[in-house]
Design a protein around this motif. Structure first.
Motif, mmCIF file in Angstrom:
data_model
loop_
_atom_site.group_PDB
_atom_site.id
_atom_site.type_symbol
_atom_site.label_atom_id
_atom_site.label_comp_id
_atom_site.label_asym_id
_atom_site.label_seq_id
_atom_site.Cartn_x
_atom_site.Cartn_y
_atom_site.Cartn_z
ATOM 1 N N LEU A 157 3.164 9.820 12.454
ATOM 2 C CA LEU A 157 4.274 10.181 11.573
ATOM 3 C C LEU A 157 4.197 11.649 11.165
ATOM 4 N N ALA A 158 2.998 12.141 10.885
ATOM 5 C CA ALA A 158 2.842 13.548 10.516
ATOM 6 C C ALA A 158 3.199 14.466 11.677
ATOM 7 N N ALA A 159 2.770 14.117 12.891
ATOM 8 C CA ALA A 159 3.087 14.944 14.056
ATOM 9 C C ALA A 159 4.588 14.988 14.314
ATOM 10 N N GLU A 160 5.279 13.874 14.132
ATOM 11 C CA GLU A 160 6.732 13.853 14.325
ATOM 12 C C GLU A 160 7.436 14.754 13.311
ATOM 13 N N LYS A 161 7.001 14.706 12.064
ATOM 14 C CA LYS A 161 7.645 15.527 11.044
ATOM 15 C C LYS A 161 7.357 17.020 11.265
ATOM 16 N N ASN A 218 -11.203 -2.001 8.361
ATOM 17 C CA ASN A 218 -10.177 -1.006 8.653
ATOM 18 C C ASN A 218 -9.534 -0.574 7.348
ATOM 19 N N PRO A 219 -9.959 0.550 6.726
ATOM 20 C CA PRO A 219 -9.440 0.945 5.427
ATOM 21 C C PRO A 219 -8.018 1.477 5.448
ATOM 22 N N GLY A 220 -7.439 1.649 6.577
ATOM 23 C CA GLY A 220 -6.073 2.162 6.618
ATOM 24 C C GLY A 220 -5.649 2.436 8.046
ATOM 25 N N ASP A 221 -4.327 2.547 8.234
ATOM 26 C CA ASP A 221 -3.792 2.788 9.567
ATOM 27 C C ASP A 221 -3.709 4.293 9.776
ATOM 28 N N GLN A 222 -4.812 4.894 10.168
ATOM 29 C CA GLN A 222 -4.867 6.340 10.345
ATOM 30 C C GLN A 222 -4.002 6.795 11.498
ATOM 31 N N GLN A 223 -3.926 6.006 12.553
ATOM 32 C CA GLN A 223 -3.115 6.393 13.704
ATOM 33 C C GLN A 223 -1.635 6.481 13.333
ATOM 34 N N SER A 269 0.851 -1.192 0.000
ATOM 35 C CA SER A 269 0.000 0.000 0.000
ATOM 36 C C SER A 269 0.883 1.236 0.000
ATOM 37 N N ARG A 270 0.350 2.301 -0.594
ATOM 38 C CA ARG A 270 1.014 3.593 -0.600
ATOM 39 C C ARG A 270 -0.041 4.666 -0.376
ATOM 40 N N THR A 271 0.218 5.567 0.582
ATOM 41 C CA THR A 271 -0.761 6.579 0.964
ATOM 42 C C THR A 271 -0.092 7.944 0.966
ATOM 43 N N LEU A 272 -0.747 8.906 0.344
ATOM 44 C CA LEU A 272 -0.348 10.308 0.403
ATOM 45 C C LEU A 272 -1.313 11.014 1.345
ATOM 46 N N TYR A 273 -0.782 11.492 2.462
ATOM 47 C CA TYR A 273 -1.591 12.075 3.516
ATOM 48 C C TYR A 273 -1.186 13.529 3.730
ATOM 49 N N VAL A 274 -2.117 14.436 3.522
ATOM 50 C CA VAL A 274 -1.871 15.859 3.739
ATOM 51 C C VAL A 274 -2.254 16.196 5.172
ATOM 52 N N ALA A 275 -1.276 16.586 5.969
ATOM 53 C CA ALA A 275 -1.496 16.874 7.384
ATOM 54 C C ALA A 275 -1.207 18.339 7.665
ATOM 55 N N ALA A 276 -2.065 18.941 8.443
ATOM 56 C CA ALA A 276 -1.898 20.333 8.873
ATOM 57 C C ALA A 276 -1.980 20.382 10.388
ATOM 58 N N GLY A 277 -1.109 21.195 10.981
ATOM 59 C CA GLY A 277 -1.087 21.296 12.436
ATOM 60 C C GLY A 277 -0.357 22.536 12.898
ATOM 61 N N GLN A 299 3.943 20.188 22.101
ATOM 62 C CA GLN A 299 3.727 19.093 21.172
ATOM 63 C C GLN A 299 2.856 19.547 20.000
ATOM 64 N N ALA A 300 3.168 19.018 18.833
ATOM 65 C CA ALA A 300 2.404 19.368 17.633
ATOM 66 C C ALA A 300 0.963 18.896 17.769
ATOM 67 N N ALA A 301 0.041 19.741 17.371
ATOM 68 C CA ALA A 301 -1.390 19.435 17.418
ATOM 69 C C ALA A 301 -1.923 19.427 15.997
ATOM 70 N N LEU A 302 -2.389 18.264 15.533
ATOM 71 C CA LEU A 302 -2.929 18.151 14.182
ATOM 72 C C LEU A 302 -4.345 18.708 14.134
ATOM 73 N N ASP A 303 -4.672 19.310 13.005
ATOM 74 C CA ASP A 303 -6.004 19.838 12.775
ATOM 75 C C ASP A 303 -6.770 18.843 11.909
ATOM 76 N N PRO A 304 -7.745 18.111 12.474
ATOM 77 C CA PRO A 304 -8.444 17.085 11.667
ATOM 78 C C PRO A 304 -9.273 17.670 10.538
ATOM 79 N N LYS A 305 -9.674 18.931 10.645
ATOM 80 C CA LYS A 305 -10.479 19.536 9.585
ATOM 81 C C LYS A 305 -9.639 19.876 8.358
ATOM 82 N N ARG A 306 -8.341 20.030 8.537
ATOM 83 C CA ARG A 306 -7.457 20.375 7.421
ATOM 84 C C ARG A 306 -6.506 19.250 7.061
ATOM 85 N N SER A 307 -6.706 18.063 7.633
ATOM 86 C CA SER A 307 -5.881 16.900 7.332
ATOM 87 C C SER A 307 -6.736 15.850 6.629
#
Length: 230
Positions: free
Chosen positions: A187-191, A177-182, A108-116, A149-157
């Motif tokens: 990973l996004a919060a760490e970056k 389970n369509p994907g490992d969202q956690q 699997s390959r996933t492109l995930y746009v994360a905002a925080g 700590q980084a806080a992700l915004d679920p409305k913009r991710s």
């Protein structure tokens, strides 16, 4: 002899037709998976489209929120001054490759746009303050600014694109389970946290804190205010 031959020919015709019919029949081990796939496809399509307009859709679903009320676990007294906040966005490209199978079957390959956001603060509880006798000069020593700590915004991710192998799609269908969202969120919060450390956010927080304290003490009559960090 002619009648016997005629009977023989007449009796052989149904047998030959039956054999040809048996050869046309689909084997049971092929028909059962195909039938199951058709039933599943019809069930999924019925949930999205109403085949009989004007009548209630028997496959329609509704969302009911049965969550329990939030429980307060603790209260902490804050003594920090949030002096700066950084808004970040990152595209996480997570690729799970199989070693011995092609990606079309497994992987699997996933492109995930994360905002925080990441806040930078100064702990005022550890401040050292020295005031002159005439209350005109003040020296304040503060600890260096820190990053929250980084806080992700679920409305913009959101998941921008996703590719999954055949076996992954089958497993996700049965597991629900369509994907490992956690894993993507971690990973996004760490970056984002790493990017905040190299963005100069703490330096901006120290400048803003110094300006705030100088303005506050200046309004109280202090003519010289020195703020330093150690």
């Amino acid at each position: 002899m002619r009648s016997l031959r005629g009977n023989a020919v007449e009796t052989e015709r149904p047998v030959a037709q039956a054999r040809r019919y048996d050869r046309r029949r689909v084997p049971w081990y092929v028909s059962i998976p195909v039938t199951f796939a058709v039933i599943v496809a019809l069930f999924l399509a019925a949930g999205k489209f109403n085949w009989l307009p004007g009548l209630p859709n028997p496959f329609a679903t509704r969302q009911v929120d049965r969550s329990q009320p939030a429980v307060l676990q603790s209260i902490e007294n804050m003594s920090r001054y949030d002096a700066a906040a950084g808004n970040f966005q990152i595209v996480v490209d997570l690729d799970n490759e199989a070693k011995f199978m092609p990606s079309a079957l497994l992987g699997s390959r996933t492109l995930y746009v994360a905002a925080g956001t990441v806040d930078s603060f100064v702990d005022l509880s550890k401040a050292g303050v020295t005031v002159s006798a005439d209350r005109r000069t003040a020296t304040i020593v503060l600890p260096h600014a820190q990053l929250a700590q980084a806080a992700l915004d679920p409305k913009r991710s959101y998941v921008f694109a996703q590719q999954r192998g055949l076996f992954n799609r089958i497993g996700d269908f049965f597991s629900g389970n369509p994907g490992d969202q956690q894993k993507l969120n971690v990973l996004a919060a760490e970056k984002i946290q790493t990017a905040a450390g190299a963005s100069g956010l703490t330096q901006r927080a120290e400048q803003n804190t110094g300006s705030m304290l100088k303005g506050l003490l200046g309004s109280l009559g202090f003519t010289l205010v020195t703020v330093s960090y150690k």
